[in-house]
Design a protein around this motif. Structure first.
Motif, PDB file in Angstrom:
ATOM      1  N   GLY A  40      38.717  80.985  34.140  1.00 60.56           N
ATOM      2  CA  GLY A  40      38.348  81.429  32.800  1.00 60.56           C
ATOM      3  C   GLY A  40      38.535  80.312  31.791  1.00 60.56           C
ATOM      4  O   GLY A  40      39.552  79.603  31.818  1.00 60.56           O
ATOM      5  N   LEU A  41      37.562  80.140  30.904  1.00 63.41           N
ATOM      6  CA  LEU A  41      37.632  79.140  29.835  1.00 63.41           C
ATOM      7  C   LEU A  41      37.738  79.874  28.502  1.00 63.41           C
ATOM      8  O   LEU A  41      36.993  80.823  28.249  1.00 63.41           O
ATOM      9  N   ASP A  42      38.641  79.429  27.658  1.00 68.89           N
ATOM     10  CA  ASP A  42      38.843  80.058  26.355  1.00 68.89           C
ATOM     11  C   ASP A  42      38.694  79.002  25.265  1.00 68.89           C
ATOM     12  O   ASP A  42      39.496  78.078  25.167  1.00 68.89           O
ATOM     13  N   ASN A  43      37.647  79.150  24.453  1.00 65.26           N
ATOM     14  CA  ASN A  43      37.366  78.208  23.368  1.00 65.26           C
ATOM     15  C   ASN A  43      37.762  78.826  22.031  1.00 65.26           C
ATOM     16  O   ASN A  43      37.010  79.597  21.437  1.00 65.26           O
ATOM     17  N   GLY A  44      38.959  78.498  21.586  1.00 66.82           N
ATOM     18  CA  GLY A  44      39.419  78.980  20.293  1.00 66.82           C
ATOM     19  C   GLY A  44      38.939  78.081  19.170  1.00 66.82           C
ATOM     20  O   GLY A  44      38.073  77.221  19.362  1.00 66.82           O
ATOM     21  N   GLY A  45      39.533  78.247  17.997  1.00 71.82           N
ATOM     22  CA  GLY A  45      39.108  77.456  16.853  1.00 71.82           C
ATOM     23  C   GLY A  45      39.366  75.976  17.007  1.00 71.82           C
ATOM     24  O   GLY A  45      38.569  75.147  16.570  1.00 71.82           O
ATOM     25  N   THR A  46      40.481  75.622  17.657  1.00 67.74           N
ATOM     26  CA  THR A  46      40.798  74.215  17.891  1.00 67.74           C
ATOM     27  C   THR A  46      41.238  73.956  19.326  1.00 67.74           C
ATOM     28  O   THR A  46      41.018  72.870  19.853  1.00 67.74           O
ATOM     29  N   MET A  47      41.871  74.932  19.964  1.00 67.51           N
ATOM     30  CA  MET A  47      42.423  74.732  21.299  1.00 67.51           C
ATOM     31  C   MET A  47      41.457  75.238  22.373  1.00 67.51           C
ATOM     32  O   MET A  47      40.929  76.355  22.279  1.00 67.51           O
ATOM     33  N   ILE A  48      41.230  74.410  23.387  1.00 71.08           N
ATOM     34  CA  ILE A  48      40.394  74.765  24.529  1.00 71.08           C
ATOM     35  C   ILE A  48      41.314  74.924  25.735  1.00 71.08           C
ATOM     36  O   ILE A  48      42.106  74.025  26.042  1.00 71.08           O
ATOM     37  N   LYS A  49      41.202  76.050  26.443  1.00 69.24           N
ATOM     38  CA  LYS A  49      42.077  76.298  27.573  1.00 69.24           C
ATOM     39  C   LYS A  49      41.257  76.682  28.803  1.00 69.24           C
ATOM     40  O   LYS A  49      40.265  77.401  28.699  1.00 69.24           O
ATOM     41  N   ALA A  50      41.712  76.192  29.950  1.00 70.89           N
ATOM     42  CA  ALA A  50      41.159  76.599  31.238  1.00 70.89           C
ATOM     43  C   ALA A  50      42.308  77.201  32.030  1.00 70.89           C
ATOM     44  O   ALA A  50      43.382  76.604  32.127  1.00 70.89           O
ATOM     45  N   ALA A  51      42.103  78.407  32.566  1.00 69.24           N
ATOM     46  CA  ALA A  51      43.153  79.071  33.334  1.00 69.24           C
ATOM     47  C   ALA A  51      42.575  79.549  34.659  1.00 69.24           C
ATOM     48  O   ALA A  51      41.477  80.099  34.710  1.00 69.24           O
ATOM     49  N   LEU A  52      43.358  79.327  35.715  1.00 72.26           N
ATOM     50  CA  LEU A  52      42.944  79.689  37.067  1.00 72.26           C
ATOM     51  C   LEU A  52      43.758  80.892  37.518  1.00 72.26           C
ATOM     52  O   LEU A  52      44.986  80.930  37.340  1.00 72.26           O
ATOM     53  N   SER A  64      45.012  72.625  28.948  1.00 73.90           N
ATOM     54  CA  SER A  64      44.433  72.750  27.610  1.00 73.90           C
ATOM     55  C   SER A  64      44.077  71.385  27.034  1.00 73.90           C
ATOM     56  O   SER A  64      44.580  70.350  27.472  1.00 73.90           O
ATOM     57  N   SER A  65      43.205  71.424  26.062  1.00 75.62           N
ATOM     58  CA  SER A  65      42.794  70.217  25.348  1.00 75.62           C
ATOM     59  C   SER A  65      42.449  70.633  23.921  1.00 75.62           C
ATOM     60  O   SER A  65      41.890  71.713  23.706  1.00 75.62           O
ATOM     61  N   LYS A  66      42.783  69.785  22.971  1.00 76.57           N
ATOM     62  CA  LYS A  66      42.608  70.166  21.568  1.00 76.57           C
ATOM     63  C   LYS A  66      41.417  69.455  20.950  1.00 76.57           C
ATOM     64  O   LYS A  66      41.087  68.320  21.312  1.00 76.57           O
ATOM     65  N   GLU A  78      34.550  73.006  10.393  1.00 78.75           N
ATOM     66  CA  GLU A  78      33.596  72.529  11.397  1.00 78.75           C
ATOM     67  C   GLU A  78      34.302  71.848  12.565  1.00 78.75           C
ATOM     68  O   GLU A  78      35.471  71.460  12.469  1.00 78.75           O
ATOM     69  N   ARG A  79      33.572  71.704  13.669  1.00 72.95           N
ATOM     70  CA  ARG A  79      34.045  70.932  14.808  1.00 72.95           C
ATOM     71  C   ARG A  79      32.857  70.202  15.415  1.00 72.95           C
ATOM     72  O   ARG A  79      31.715  70.673  15.332  1.00 72.95           O
ATOM     73  N   ASN A  80      33.119  69.063  16.012  1.00 77.54           N
ATOM     74  CA  ASN A  80      32.073  68.327  16.698  1.00 77.54           C
ATOM     75  C   ASN A  80      31.790  69.010  18.027  1.00 77.54           C
ATOM     76  O   ASN A  80      32.700  69.229  18.834  1.00 77.54           O
ATOM     77  N   ILE A  81      30.525  69.364  18.281  1.00 81.22           N
ATOM     78  CA  ILE A  81      30.180  70.138  19.469  1.00 81.22           C
ATOM     79  C   ILE A  81      30.394  69.326  20.745  1.00 81.22           C
ATOM     80  O   ILE A  81      30.888  69.854  21.755  1.00 81.22           O
ATOM     81  N   GLU A  82      30.052  68.063  20.716  1.00 82.90           N
ATOM     82  CA  GLU A  82      30.247  67.236  21.907  1.00 82.90           C
ATOM     83  C   GLU A  82      31.735  67.085  22.222  1.00 82.90           C
ATOM     84  O   GLU A  82      32.147  67.102  23.388  1.00 82.90           O
ATOM     85  N   GLU A  83      32.533  66.954  21.185  1.00 83.50           N
ATOM     86  CA  GLU A  83      33.978  66.876  21.379  1.00 83.50           C
ATOM     87  C   GLU A  83      34.504  68.168  22.020  1.00 83.50           C
ATOM     88  O   GLU A  83      35.367  68.134  22.903  1.00 83.50           O
ATOM     89  N   MET A  84      33.965  69.305  21.590  1.00 80.89           N
ATOM     90  CA  MET A  84      34.362  70.583  22.176  1.00 80.89           C
ATOM     91  C   MET A  84      33.993  70.642  23.655  1.00 80.89           C
ATOM     92  O   MET A  84      34.773  71.092  24.501  1.00 80.89           O
ATOM     93  N   TRP A  85      32.788  70.176  24.003  1.00 78.66           N
ATOM     94  CA  TRP A  85      32.364  70.156  25.400  1.00 78.66           C
ATOM     95  C   TRP A  85      33.270  69.247  26.233  1.00 78.66           C
ATOM     96  O   TRP A  85      33.709  69.627  27.319  1.00 78.66           O
ATOM     97  N   GLN A  86      33.572  68.073  25.714  1.00 77.83           N
ATOM     98  CA  GLN A  86      34.428  67.155  26.451  1.00 77.83           C
ATOM     99  C   GLN A  86      35.832  67.732  26.639  1.00 77.83           C
ATOM    100  O   GLN A  86      36.481  67.505  27.674  1.00 77.83           O
TER     101      GLN A  86
END
Length: 532
Positions: A40-52, A64-66, A78-86
């Motif tokens: 599962g991937l969770d894309n919050g406002g700033t924090m990106i998390k992957a949980a198995l 996680s990655s911020k 705002e957030r940079n979309i490419e940064e969110m993908w990375q």
């Protein structure tokens, strides 16, 4: 007046939903059924998390990655979309490495993300503009206009929700009027997690539960609607909306390029997923009408599911729930735990919280103040309000003998009072729930959970899982890959209650007195907000 919507059965797929069953996506799933895990991937406002998760719902690993949030102008978030993908790529690689597995052991995956906001993408998949988070208020002028000129009441029977500044509808209207060139370059209009799925699979879809909370969709008839968009001056964006699919459907597979980037296996199924409010409710076991769910994070989310939709101009939102036949009835506003984060970051900036657990520190401070009234009221309106649209956050009743501990307790209480305000509105449409399942950052604080129980006078149940958004997404993946026969089966297997906070009846009168003071302060200040 609240009303039930007639002739809105969800058993028949609407014409705007791609008329392809999952069988058209035949994927040789037997290869992946040899796996042991759901991602599962969770894309919050700033924090990106992957949980198995294993197939019993146990968290195997979390990574996680911020991302940065940018505020180029007041009210823009705002957030940079490419940064969110990375950040998603980093989180996926990290969770596979932490778990010590190979991508071939993952049966399927799905993403969740914050609702509303806006993600605009060119035909080549690159952004036409930064992504916008749901706290972006540049579209506020259209909220006021649509409320005054009758547009809101016209669209309500189809959207089933209020209008607010962070919706894609208000943001899109702002772009039409202020940056039309951006929309001209745009191929797809995505919600947050739909963009991530697009990058994972190369397939463009809008997932129905998420889109049903955006006002871009005719929720009553489960389709896009040109006439609805025209009422808001948005008819020009109709062809930029991606085809619709359900939460538990396969919406493509991992591409070769993504497999090489992440360690996933090419061809791994990716499910539709759902908005974070739906994912969190699923992850705490909301599969019937008895319970209610509170999500205390950036937003104060208060919700329950029903087999009958509710449409009321005083209600925040009715949306489509991932479980077929159910609707989610919701009251919410950005008035929850993000207010505490601001207080810790800005007011307590001299304290090095990097070496401390944030909630452990906060709980200690709050426990230093007795439950009895200390006279301080906090209005948690730093990012928006659930009363006057112009209302601002403030502390009321400070004296020289008050300190940070008193202020922190007032922040805790004010946030719970904001949730209570929403829950009381929901109780117009249903009975008091037998229990409330809680999600979000607050669930990490036993002190705060107990305060919820004492103020609401309802048992509060906390689940074992810590990353509820990601678990809800993983449940969608489990259903889409036929690992589970239904969402209820998946939830029954994967959700476990850790403990229940029982309300103390001796505190009911005290907190009721405090809550009435909180409401009196709001009413007393109502006349001055328009001056700001």
């Amino acid at each position: 007046m609240a009303c039930e919507v007639a002739n809105c059965s969800r058993m028949i797929k609407p014409v705007d939903v791609i008329d392809q069953s999952v069988s058209n996506f035949k994927l040789k799933l037997e290869v992946f059924k040899m796996g042991k895990y759901l991602l599962g991937l969770d894309n919050g406002g700033t924090m990106i998390k992957a949980a198995l998760y294993d197939l019993k719902g146990n968290e195997v690993a979390i990574s996680s990655s911020k991302t940065m949030m940018y505020q180029p102008e007041p009210g823009f978030t705002e957030r940079n979309i490419e940064e969110m993908w990375q950040a998603n790529v980093i989180a996926i690689k990290g969770v596979i490495k932490k778990a010590g597995i190979t991508g071939s052991e993952i049966i399927g995956l799905a993403a969740t993300g914050h609702g509303n906001g806006l993600y605009l993408v060119k035909e080549d998949g690159t952004q036409t503009y930064n992504g916008m988070i749901s706290t972006d208020v540049r579209g506020r002028e259209y909220v006021i206009k649509w409320q005054k000129d009758g547009t809101y009441e016209k669209i309500l029977p189809k959207t089933m929700q209020c209008v607010f500044a962070g919706q894609p509808t208000t943001l899109l209207r702002w772009f039409i009027d202020h940056r039309p060139a951006v929309l001209k370059e745009t191929k797809w209009i995505f919600m947050c997690k739909d963009y991530i799925r697009f990058r994972l699979t190369g397939e463009a879809y809008g997932e129905i539960a998420d889109m049903s909370g955006s006002s871009l969709m005719n929720v009553r008839d489960v389709k896009y609607d040109r006439e609805l968009l025209a009422e808001m001056g948005l008819e020009s964006i109709y062809d930029k909306l991606p085809p619709l699919r359900y939460s538990g459907e396969v919406c493509g597979t991992i591409t070769k390029e993504v497999a090489e980037l992440t360690g996933l296996v090419e061809g791994t199924p990716v499910a539709g997923g759902c908005m974070d409010i739906h994912a969190s409710a699923m992850a705490v076991g909301i599969t019937d009408e008895d319970k209610m769910c509170v999500v205390a994070g950036t937003w104060s989310i208060n919700e329950y599911i029903s087999k009958k939709p509710v449409v009321d101009k005083d209600l925040f939102m009715t949306s489509i729930y991932p479980i077929p036949g159910y609707w989610m009835i919701l009251e919410g506003s950005p008035t929850s735990a993000s207010n505490l984060e601001w207080f810790l970051t800005e007011i307590l900036r001299d304290i090095d919280l990097k070496e401390l657990d944030v909630y452990e520190y906060s709980n200690h401070c709050v426990n230093c103040v007795a439950d009895e009234d200390c006279g301080v009221v906090f209005l948690p309106f730093l990012y928006a309000s659930n009363v006057n649209i112009n209302a601002k956050a403030c502390f009321i009743g400070l004296n020289s003998y008050h300190n940070r501990d008193n202020m922190l307790r007032a922040v805790y209480e004010g946030i719970v009072f904001s949730h209570k305000y929403h829950i009381e509105k929901l109780l117009k449409y249903r009975d008091v729930p037998k229990s409330i399942r809680i999600a979000g950052g607050v669930a990490k604080s036993r002190v705060w959970v107990q305060m919820f129980a004492d103020i609401l006078q309802v048992p509060i149940e906390v689940t074992e899982c810590t990353e509820l958004g990601a678990l809800g997404a993983a449940i969608c993946a489990g259903v889409a890959t036929n690992t589970y026969a239904s969402f209820k089966e998946a939830s029954d297997v994967m959700v476990e209650i850790a403990y229940t906070a029982k309300p103390n009846p001796d505190k009911q009168a005290m907190y009721q007195k405090k809550y009435h003071r909180y409401l009196k302060v709001i009413n007393a200040l109502d006349g001055i907000w328009d001056e700001y």
